[in-house]
Enzyme design. Structure first.
Site, PDB file in Angstrom:
ATOM      1  N   ASP A 138      -8.650   0.474   6.862  1.00 16.48           N
ATOM      2  CA  ASP A 138      -9.850   0.113   7.618  1.00 16.48           C
ATOM      3  C   ASP A 138      -9.971  -1.386   7.865  1.00 16.48           C
ATOM      4  OD1 ASP A 138     -10.392  -0.627   4.969  1.00 16.48           O
ATOM      5  OD2 ASP A 138     -11.665   1.094   4.606  1.00 16.48           O
ATOM      6  N   ASN A 153     -20.428   5.853  -3.236  1.00 14.28           N
ATOM      7  CA  ASN A 153     -20.962   7.088  -2.654  1.00 14.28           C
ATOM      8  C   ASN A 153     -19.854   8.099  -2.347  1.00 14.28           C
ATOM      9  OD1 ASN A 153     -19.703   5.966  -0.474  1.00 14.28           O
ATOM     10  ND2 ASN A 153     -21.535   5.733   0.791  1.00 14.28           N
ATOM     11  N   HIS A 166     -17.042   7.401  -0.658  1.00 11.88           N
ATOM     12  CA  HIS A 166     -16.310   7.202   0.589  1.00 11.88           C
ATOM     13  C   HIS A 166     -14.842   6.885   0.340  1.00 11.88           C
ATOM     14  CE1 HIS A 166     -17.581   2.647   0.910  1.00 11.88           C
ATOM     15  NE2 HIS A 166     -16.402   2.738   0.335  1.00 11.88           N
ATOM     16  N   GLU A 225     -17.856   7.476   5.379  1.00 11.17           N
ATOM     17  CA  GLU A 225     -19.073   7.618   4.594  1.00 11.17           C
ATOM     18  C   GLU A 225     -19.436   9.098   4.433  1.00 11.17           C
ATOM     19  OE1 GLU A 225     -19.944   5.025   3.111  1.00 11.17           O
ATOM     20  OE2 GLU A 225     -20.637   3.382   4.388  1.00 11.17           O
TER      21      GLU A 225
HETATM   22  C1  GLP Z   1     -14.489  -0.272   0.346  1.00  6.96           C
HETATM   23  C2  GLP Z   1     -13.279  -0.026   1.270  1.00  6.96           C
HETATM   24  C3  GLP Z   1     -12.353   0.976   0.677  1.00  6.96           C
HETATM   25  C4  GLP Z   1     -12.296   0.738  -0.812  1.00  6.96           C
HETATM   26  C5  GLP Z   1     -13.612   1.170  -1.409  1.00  6.96           C
HETATM   27  C6  GLP Z   1     -13.778   0.776  -2.859  1.00  6.96           C
HETATM   28  O1  GLP Z   1     -15.687  -0.359   1.030  1.00  6.96           O
HETATM   29  N1  GLP Z   1     -13.612   0.378   2.581  1.00  6.96           N
HETATM   30  O2  GLP Z   1     -11.078   0.893   1.283  1.00  6.96           O
HETATM   31  O3  GLP Z   1     -11.256   1.493  -1.373  1.00  6.96           O
HETATM   32  O4  GLP Z   1     -14.690   0.727  -0.622  1.00  6.96           O
HETATM   33  O5  GLP Z   1     -13.965  -0.595  -2.981  1.00  6.96           O
HETATM   34  P1  GLP Z   1     -13.773  -1.335  -4.364  1.00  6.96           P
HETATM   35  O6  GLP Z   1     -12.354  -1.138  -4.748  1.00  6.96           O
HETATM   36  O7  GLP Z   1     -14.111  -2.777  -4.096  1.00  6.96           O
HETATM   37  O8  GLP Z   1     -14.711  -0.677  -5.331  1.00  6.96           O
END
Ligand code: GLP
Length: 241
Positions: A67, A136, A138, A143
């Protein structure tokens, strides 16, 4: 799903790195699906170390990131691309032309999504997809409510996601409201998936994703239907299983 328990974040990062290194040794021109976010930073550090120690080369591999924020260019500090450059690409020998992320400042964002999805297909699909998980549930920026049939597209970010990601920005107002993300179907087509989660704050969503109902309300629960997924958890993230 195969659950792999790690003592702590360091061991989790090492185990994930070992799996990627094994994949690259078996198939040097592997197509890797990569995530940004904080969870994967330790993994990328380990890959950088392995490369610098002469244990592995990524010269033939290709990458597709999950993303990118809409409105953030490659060189902006909070873009996913910048994050990847700093933590992985500058520390290793991936070739620039083999690195792919959606372009969040493309003139035609819809066309950019179609093009990105096609590029993955043309490359032959993803061999190994690395995932983090949002609070959440995702995956990428899919989402809750995202269709399991979704492909690469523009999505609205929830307030919670913007808040969770605001720590890297000056304040929440600076966090983009939209992103381009691979879809759930795009992710599920990967031949192998590794989901990583660490820390107590992920324990609740990990339980729902791994042991709860498979539902679009918890996007990561779809992984229960994937036939080659490993989940690497530190003790805290696994504490509610
Ligand atoms: C983010 C990204 C994801 C990531 C996830 C967890 O918003 N879009 O690719 O894997 O949420 O983030 P983190 O590893 O900082 O907890």
């Amino acid at each position: 799903m195969k659950i792999i328990n790690a003592r702590d974040y360091q061991e989790l990062s090492q185990k994930a790195a070992e799996m990627i290194i094994k994949q690259i040794k078996t198939k040097p021109n592997s197509i890797l699906g990569l995530a940004s976010g904080n969870t994967v930073i330790g993994l990328y550090r380990e890959l950088g170390r392995a490369y610098q120690a002469g244990q592995i080369s990524f010269i033939e591999a290709s990458t597709f990131n999950l993303d990118e924020y809409v409105g953030l260019a490659v060189d902006e500090k909070n873009s996913c691309h910048y994050h990847m450059d700093e933590h992985l690409f500058k520390q290793t020998d991936f070739k620039v032309e083999n690195i792919h992320l959606p372009n969040g400042v493309a003139e035609d964002l819809e066309a950019e999504c179609v093009c990105y999805e096609n590029l993955i297909k043309q490359a032959g699909g993803i061999d190994l997809q690395i995932l983090g998980i949002g609070l959440n549930g995702h995956l990428g920026f899919n989402e809750p409510g995202s269709s399991f049939n979704s492909i690469t597209r523009i999505v609205d970010l929830t307030k919670g996601t913007r808040q969770a990601n605001a720590k890297n920005f000056i304040n929440i107002k600076e966090v983009p409201k939209q992103a381009i993300t691979m879809g759930i179907a795009t992710i599920m087509q990967a031949r192998q998936i590794i989901l990583l989660a660490n820390g107590r704050q992920k324990a609740g969503i990990i339980k729902r994703a791994l042991q709860g109902e498979v539902t679009i309300k918890v996007p990561a629960s779809v992984l229960q239907k994937h036939n080659n997924t490993a989940v690497i958890l530190d003790e805290e993230a696994a504490s509610k299983l």
